[in-house]
Design an enzyme around this catalytic site. Structure first.
Site, short mmCIF file in Angstrom:
data_model
loop_
_atom_site.label_atom_id
_atom_site.label_comp_id
_atom_site.label_asym_id
_atom_site.label_seq_id
_atom_site.Cartn_x
_atom_site.Cartn_y
_atom_site.Cartn_z
N GLY A 5 51.06 17.23 34.03
CA GLY A 5 51.74 17.29 32.74
C GLY A 5 50.73 17.42 31.62
CG PHE A 14 34.40 51.39 44.20
CD1 PHE A 14 34.57 50.05 43.91
CD2 PHE A 14 34.16 51.76 45.52
CE1 PHE A 14 34.50 49.10 44.91
CE2 PHE A 14 34.09 50.82 46.52
CZ PHE A 14 34.26 49.48 46.22
CB SER A 39 32.91 46.50 38.19
OG SER A 39 33.60 45.34 37.79
NE ARG A 48 54.17 10.68 33.61
CZ ARG A 48 54.19 10.13 32.40
NH1 ARG A 48 53.46 9.05 32.14
NH2 ARG A 48 54.91 10.67 31.44
N GLY A 97 18.93 39.36 37.32
CA GLY A 97 19.41 40.26 36.27
C GLY A 97 19.90 41.57 36.82
CD GLU A 145 27.51 36.27 43.03
OE1 GLU A 145 27.43 37.11 43.92
OE2 GLU A 145 26.53 35.74 42.49
CB ILE A 191 21.21 36.77 33.11
CG1 ILE A 191 21.35 38.28 32.93
CG2 ILE A 191 20.28 36.41 34.27
CD1 ILE A 191 22.14 39.00 34.04
CD GLU A 202 21.64 47.70 32.66
OE1 GLU A 202 22.14 48.68 32.04
OE2 GLU A 202 20.55 47.74 33.25
NE ARG A 230 29.57 27.96 43.58
CZ ARG A 230 29.51 29.00 42.75
NH1 ARG A 230 28.39 29.67 42.58
NH2 ARG A 230 30.57 29.37 42.07
#
Ligand SMILES: Cc1cc2nc3c(=O)[nH]c(=O)nc-3n(C[C@H](O)[C@H](O)[C@H](O)COP(=O)(O)OP(=O)(O)OC[C@H]3O[C@@H](n4cnc5c(N)ncnc54)[C@H](O)[C@@H]3O)c2cc1C
Lengths: 390, 251
Positions: free
Chosen positions: A342, A386, A141, A271, A133, A366, A166, A136, A93
């Protein structure tokens, strides 16, 4: 036994025939091609190139984009594609998310006519792979403080700096790179083979092993003037890409959770301990019931935000909530499913430990889980937290 | 010219089948699919079209839900879609009459279908249809190519491959070969959605679909598999031999 995706509230009945057909096409592909090979891919740490070709042939890349050879599907269909791919593996994905939402989308939305025509048809077919890109080494964040710089040298731009983490970097034919030009964040298209550009692969991941993760290094990297994305400035550029990718993740996480739930249910029924299937014990049933409940809520969230994406009435905070909630839910379900299995739960015979390890990355990229909390906190209070500066 | 491909919608081979009141409970079936051998017929029909033998006309006979297999066929390349809409259960002769009327209407001179359907396994449709149309019939083929009006088909014989030549018009029933089935893609799915389905009733085709002469009286589940038995050590050999002789009747 056939895979029966958990659909307790019959979301299926809300889909169009086209959406269902696209979903089934991807589901069948994952069943035929990904599931039998995913453990080898993880062990070898590769994203098999034939998957790129076949995903391209299915025509699902850049799903909701219209024109320039792109599929032009609904956002619900895009979500379903992510769900099915991630039911296979988050790495698969990720390949599609990065290609569609992070590399094709900015070219489609902010690119020049020439850029769209040059790149999008090939990218939609999977013939050209893109990467994105932003992050860094020192700015994750907080991408606004990025160091990577572009300089206008008259006849060309000169890029200097480094990106890290990246996805698709090493296998990419082109990178959409965010860098500061005269102090302002701009998008640039860097092609494989451009002077001063390299993309070494990062090794040693315990998560998303079937996905390529790379550094992008720019040392006096020279690119033509027509490689700047003309139509966007500032963080809005990368953030609008992230909105689309995060949306896809909110569906993808449901797929991973469905896979873990299925495995837990089947295992619990077969099981035997203390003379009875463990599925007959109340504590195990409580776990299964919790999974059913959380997946169902996550599905409704994903479906509803999909409808809002389709009619354009969404706000980014709603996508933050869906991404954060659904990844968190999937990760908890993966852990609980592992517990139900288990010791067997740690084996590669079952998908759960792989999903669990993958989802740790999905929780971080993301926008980390807590960054989404801060986005919602700002939305609720009107106060950003932030950073400490006003 | 043209290839008619007959598609039957059946419960997916992986679907769980529930029985209630002595009949298969259709509402318990979560997934319906094109009968697997028919998929090989469809693949070969599209291959034939790609080599220049006219259009592919996909025909199904069944209730409303069966239309899905026509759209799926369109997504991989079927050109025209005919749905013979029937709600009651039909016997083989009725199905063959309906299908042959639809094939005539389509003008196709080659008909392809599975050698048997995954639900009934009866294998009567292809040969029955050929006889009612007066077409030749080659059964159990795995591939067909055409040179003018002559088709050559590969058949899986009991001890090897057989190459058969047959003139049109003809019916081929398909076995699973090593032909790879094509996957649909988004473009195909989007075009398929726009493709109209010609919906015909038995009346439209001039066929009496009432009073089927054969009807299924009841369904029941296969007997539950007995749990395996375990024998340990060489001292159990006589007992195992005895069981193989007396119970399993294999020695
Ligand atoms: C497998 C993988 C693939 C990736 N692919 C890409 C890609 O294709 N392109 C790309 O650009 N990036 C990519 N990333 C990078 C990803 O987006 C970043 O890892 C992410 O943004 C977090 O940055 P960081 O790792 O530097 O963590 P940091 O930002 O250092 O965060 C560390 C911790 O601190 C917390 N934190 C940070 N700031 C605050 C705050 N203000 N308040 C409270 N808590 C805070 C975070 O929530 C987190 O828990 C990828 C990452 C991974 C793991």
């Amino acid at each position: 036994m056939a895979y029966e995706a958990l659909d307790f509230y019959d979301i299926d009945s809300l889909l169009t025939e086209e959406e269902r057909m696209v979903r089934d096409m991807v589901r069948d592909w994952v069943e035929d091609r990904v599931l039998p090979n995913i453990e080898d891919a993880c062990r070898d740490g590769v994203f098999p190139d034939e998957w790129r070709v076949e995903i391209g042939e299915m025509g699902i890349l850049g799903a909701p984009l219209k024109g320039y050879g792109c599929p032009g599907l609904s956002y619900i269909a895009y979500g379903l594609i992510c769900q099915e791919l991630e039911r296979g593996d988050s790495g698969v994905r990720s390949f599609a998310s990065v290609q569609g939402s992070l590399a094709m989308y900015p070219i489609w939305d902010f690119g020049s006519e020439e850029q769209k025509e040059k790149y999008l048809p090939g990218m939609a077919k999977g013939d050209l792979v893109g990467c994105f890109g932003l992050t860094e080494p020192d700015y994750g964040s907080n991408p606004g403080d990025m160091i990577t710089r572009a300089e206008d040298k008259g006849g060309h731009f000169l890029l200097n700096g480094a990106k890290m983490w990246i996805t698709n970097g090493t296998i990419a034919d082109l990178a959409v790179v965010w860098a500061k030009l005269e102090g302002e964040i701009r998008g640039f298209i860097v092609e494989k083979g451009d002077e001063g550009f390299s993309a070494p692969e990062m090794k040693g991941k315990h998560s998303l092993k079937a996905s390529v993760t790379s550094e992008l290094v720019f040392q006096d990297c020279k690119i033509p003037k027509d490689r700047i994305l003309p139509d966007v400035k500032g963080l809005r550029g990368p953030f609008s890409c992230l909105n689309n990718a995060r949306f896809g993740i909110s569906w993808g996480a449901v797929g991973a959770a469905q896979s873990c739930f299925n495995s837990a249910r089947e295992y619990a029924l077969s099981r035997i301990q203390f003379g009875h299937p463990i599925a007959s014990f109340q504590l195990v049933q409580n776990k299964l019931s919790w999974m059913l409940r959380e997946i169902t809520k996550g599905q409704l969230l994903a479906y509803h935000i999909g409808k809002k994406k389709d009619d354009g009435s969404w706000i980014p905070e709603q996508i933050s909530l869906a991404k954060m909630n659904n990844v968190d839910m999937a990760l908890e379900i993966a852990r609980m499913s592992r517990d139900i299995h288990g010791a067997n739960g740690i084996l590669d015979e079952y998908p759960v430990m792989r999903h669990m390890a993958n989802l740790e990355s999905v929780k971080t990229y993301e926008g980390t889980h807590d960054i989404h909390n801060l986005i919602l906190g700002r939305h609720i209070t009107g106060i950003q937290s932030f950073t400490r500066e006003p | 010219m043209g290839v008619a491909v007959l598609l039957k919608q059946v419960p997916d081979t992986t679907a769980k089948i529930g029985i209630s009141g002595g009949r298969v409970d259709e509402s318990s079936i979560t997934k319906w699919s094109i009968s697997p051998y028919d998929e090989y017929a469809l693949e070969n029909a599209i291959k034939l079209k790609e080599s220049g033998h006219g259009d592919v006309v996909a025909i199904t006979c069944g209730p409303a839900r069966a239309a899905k297999c026509l759209t799926e066929a369109a997504a991989v390349g079927a050109d025209r879609l005919i749905h013979i809409l029937t709600e009651s259960s039909l016997d083989s002769i009725q199905v063959q009459s309906l299908l042959s009327a639809a094939v005539k209407e389509s003008g196709c001179d080659v008909v392809m279908c599975g050698k048997q359907a995954a639900d009934t396994n009866s294998g009567s449709t292809g040969p029955g249809l050929a006889s009612s149309l007066g077409f030749s019939c080659v059964g159990g083929v795995t591939g067909v190519s055409m040179e003018g009006d002559v088709a050559s088909a590969t058949r899986l014989g009991p001890s090897g491959l057989e190459e058969v030549e047959v003139g049109v018009p003809c019916v081929f029933t398909f076995d699973k070969g090593d032909t790879e089935l094509r996957r649909p893609n988004v473009r195909g799915i989007m075009m398929a959605k726009k493709k109209p389905i010609d919906s015909l009733t038995p009346d439209d085709l001039g066929v009496d679909a009432s009073n089927s002469k054969v009807s299924i009286k009841s369904h029941s589940s296969p007997p539950k598999k007995q749990p395996g038995q375990k024998f340990v050590g060489s001292e159990s050999v006589p007992e195992v031999v005895n069981k193989l002789r007396e119970e399993a009747n294999v020695i």
